[in-house]
Design a protein around this motif. Structure first.
Motif, mmCIF file in Angstrom:
data_model
loop_
_atom_site.group_PDB
_atom_site.id
_atom_site.type_symbol
_atom_site.label_atom_id
_atom_site.label_comp_id
_atom_site.label_asym_id
_atom_site.label_seq_id
_atom_site.Cartn_x
_atom_site.Cartn_y
_atom_site.Cartn_z
ATOM 1 N N ARG A 4 -52.676 12.622 -14.876
ATOM 2 C CA ARG A 4 -51.984 13.322 -14.303
ATOM 3 C C ARG A 4 -51.845 12.319 -12.977
ATOM 4 N N LEU A 8 -47.122 12.448 -11.713
ATOM 5 C CA LEU A 8 -46.801 12.686 -10.372
ATOM 6 C C LEU A 8 -46.002 11.539 -9.853
ATOM 7 N N LEU A 148 -46.949 10.667 -2.804
ATOM 8 C CA LEU A 148 -46.728 11.414 -3.411
ATOM 9 C C LEU A 148 -45.918 11.931 -1.834
#
Length: 178
Positions: A4, A8, A148
């Motif tokens: 995951r 991302l 991110l």
């Protein structure tokens, strides 16, 4: 890093590259980035992609082990050179370029979680980045959050700085659209 987290980071890398104009905006680019971000872990059946393709993951895992040849920066570089040589540099601006970017983002993201043999097959020594983070732990979450934030911040900054011409030079002005 978990699958995951890799997805991302792969998506954020592609969005930032599209905002900078390095990649064309298309569904194939996004799909290429996601697939590329999962591809290096095809060497283990426990990975997101390896679990679905055990018939591929088993032999690769037996030959190279986890984080072996599939996590090599040299082999990724060789793949990019072959892609440009046989398909032209324009291939790097579409889905194939996004796949390579997602692949590279995976390799870099694994560096704080145990390291990668970046120079494989020349050297099998793992190269790590600080700070060390355990896969699935709070350290990975914090690294993911910082990564991110940085990548989406770059995309936002790229989309909001519009070059305008004033007098004798080019200046940046905040735009209203992304």
């Amino acid at each position: 890093m978990t699958g995951r987290s890799h997805v991302l980071i792969g998506i954020a890398s592609v969005v930032a590259a599209c905002a900078e104009g390095w990649l064309a905006v298309s569904p194939f680019v996004l799909i290429g980035g996601v697939f590329g971000s999962l591809l290096p872990d095809i060497d283990t059946e426990r990975s997101t992609l390896g679990h679905r393709c055990k018939w591929v993951a088993r032999p690769i895992g037996r030959m190279f082990g986890h984080r072996g040849a599939t996590h090599s920066g040299l082999l990724l570089g060789l793949a990019v050179v072959c892609l440009v040589y046989f398909g032209g540099a324009a291939r790097l601006h579409g889905g194939w370029g996004a796949l390579c970017l997602g692949y590279a983002s995976h390799i870099v993201a694994d560096m704080p979680t145990g390291g990668v043999p970046l120079l494989y097959p020349v050297s099998k020594s793992r190269i790590s980045l600080w700070p060390y983070a355990r896969t699935g732990g709070i350290g990975e979450f914090l690294l993911l959050l910082c990564t991110l934030t940085g990548l989406f911040g770059l995309a936002w900054w790229s989309g909001h700085n519009v070059p305008i011409r004033q007098g004798s030079g080019i200046h940046l002005q905040r735009g209203l659209s992304f």
